[in-house]
Every structure is written in structure tokens, then in C-alpha cells.
Design a protein around this motif. Sequence first.
Motif, PDB file in Angstrom:
ATOM      1  N   GLU A   7       0.857  -1.197   0.000  1.00 20.91           N
ATOM      2  CA  GLU A   7       0.000   0.000   0.000  1.00 20.91           C
ATOM      3  C   GLU A   7       0.888   1.239   0.000  1.00 20.91           C
ATOM      4  N   ASP A   8       0.644   2.167  -0.950  1.00 24.45           N
ATOM      5  CA  ASP A   8       1.523   3.330  -1.065  1.00 24.45           C
ATOM      6  C   ASP A   8       1.068   4.526  -0.233  1.00 24.45           C
ATOM      7  N   GLN A   9      -0.144   4.510   0.310  1.00 22.15           N
ATOM      8  CA  GLN A   9      -0.603   5.611   1.146  1.00 22.15           C
ATOM      9  C   GLN A   9      -0.098   5.395   2.577  1.00 22.15           C
ATOM     10  N   ARG A  13      -1.370   2.537   5.193  1.00 25.68           N
ATOM     11  CA  ARG A  13      -0.414   1.446   5.408  1.00 25.68           C
ATOM     12  C   ARG A  13      -0.128   1.271   6.898  1.00 25.68           C
ATOM     13  N   GLU A  31       5.651  -0.235  -0.213  1.00 22.06           N
ATOM     14  CA  GLU A  31       4.823   0.775  -0.861  1.00 22.06           C
ATOM     15  C   GLU A  31       4.857   0.715  -2.377  1.00 22.06           C
ATOM     16  N   ASP A  51      -2.797  -3.225  -2.826  1.00 17.61           N
ATOM     17  CA  ASP A  51      -3.426  -2.068  -3.460  1.00 17.61           C
ATOM     18  C   ASP A  51      -3.119  -2.111  -4.953  1.00 17.61           C
ATOM     19  N   GLY A  59      -1.045  -2.825  -9.772  1.00 17.17           N
ATOM     20  CA  GLY A  59      -1.096  -3.933  -8.831  1.00 17.17           C
ATOM     21  C   GLY A  59      -1.426  -5.261  -9.473  1.00 17.17           C
ATOM     22  N   LEU A  79      -7.065  -4.468  -2.571  1.00 17.29           N
ATOM     23  CA  LEU A  79      -7.674  -3.246  -2.047  1.00 17.29           C
ATOM     24  C   LEU A  79      -7.615  -2.197  -3.153  1.00 17.29           C
ATOM     25  N   THR A  80      -8.716  -1.530  -3.434  1.00 12.03           N
ATOM     26  CA  THR A  80      -8.688  -0.549  -4.508  1.00 12.03           C
ATOM     27  C   THR A  80      -9.877   0.395  -4.443  1.00 12.03           C
ATOM     28  N   LYS A 102     -12.183   0.572  -1.438  1.00 12.19           N
ATOM     29  CA  LYS A 102     -11.905   1.650  -0.496  1.00 12.19           C
ATOM     30  C   LYS A 102     -13.035   2.671  -0.577  1.00 12.19           C
TER      31      LYS A 102
END
Length: 224
Positions: A7-9, A13, A31, A51, A59, A79-80, A102
Motif C-alpha cells: 500500500e503506497d498511502q 499502510r 509501498e 493495493d 497492482g 484493495l482498490t 476503499k
Amino acid sequence: MKLLVVEDQPKLRTLLVDHLRHRGFAVDAVETGRGALAAQCVTRYDAMILDLGLPDMDGQRVLAQRAAGRDGPIPCIVLTARDTVESRVSSLDAGADDYILKPFDVRELEARIRAVLRRASRSFAVLNCGNLVFEPQARHASVDGRVLALSRRETMLLEEMLRASPRIVVKEYLEEHLYADGESVTLNAIEALVSRLRRKLAEGEAQASIQTVRGIGYRLMQNG
């Protein structure tokens, strides 16, 4: 059980890692897609939370290239924010085991992780050795009905030992599966953890004990 969160957020994360660790999982987090693929080259994970909107690659490429273990590719929950039917279908067709939009509730994610692990044959059946009983889903151990007061890490260790019993669990495996990458682990961390759990089993009058196999690791055996 060890999870990989991709997850890049940063805020999300951190939220995911903190919640899942609190619930008894060992968790690594990266990330980027390249980071996810690299992590799978050196560590065996029980499941991945992925993600799709990563900064370096889609992803779905990570999903297609994810590592395979003895029983096939590691289970993956996507997750998206992509809410189209096409996105869901393409992810599931690429091998995703589940798909969560999300925003979501972390409690739902945790429940879906458990469901995916069950489908992947990671049994949630009660484990026992002598009068020592461990319930994986409830995350607690008991001796003759008396609940043992174990820390999160002690609980993780006990589960790994019970799943392997009476086979030997090598020390390096425990280091890999009980601690996330980047965690500060002292040279005698596993020895100290085993010592604490061994003492609590003895004080709780469990008919099981942890034996040290010098130079290799440990095994849980029924007494007598």
C-alpha cells in the motif's frame, strides 16, 4: 501467520500494519510493486493485501507475478478505489482471492483475511498437545479449561509450535515468521521468547513442554 501489505498511502499502510499486528499477525509492509515482488523472493507469506494503484506498476502485474509456495500462489486480497465491474472481474480472473473497495472497515478486512486463509487450507481447527489447547480463531490457549495469559508474540510462537508438533521448528523459521522485516530483533530474542513461554506452560501445569534441539531449533512435545 505472516502477511505482506502492499500500500503506497502512508496513513492507510500504518493503520493496516498496526491493526493486523495487534490482532496477532506478523506483518511486513512495502509501498511499491517492485518492493512486493522483492519481499516475496526472500520471505514466505501466508497472504498478501495488495493495493492496485501503486506508483511504479499496476497492482495487477504484482498479482500475476506473485510468489508461489508449496500449495500454489500465495492468497491475495485486492484493495482498490476502482469500483467498476471490469476491474473486479479482471482482478479475480488474474487470481485475486478477494476484492475490497476503499474506503473499508479494517475489521471487515481482518474477517476476509481469515476466510481466505481458511480457503487456502490454513486450518482454524483447535490445536492441542496433552491438556494444552489452542483456539486459532479466538487466539487464546488454555490448560484444562484455564486460560493462559500469553503476550501476542508468545501466542504466535505457541501456534507455530503446535502446528509443527512433534516436528522440529528451526530457529531461523521462527525469526522470520514472528517478526516483521525492519523490527529490532536481538541475538537472543527467540531464546528469551521460548524461555518465557516454556515457563508459562510449566506454571500452568500443561502436559506439554518445549524442547531445545541444540544448533537447530525447538519442538513441542507432550510430557510423559
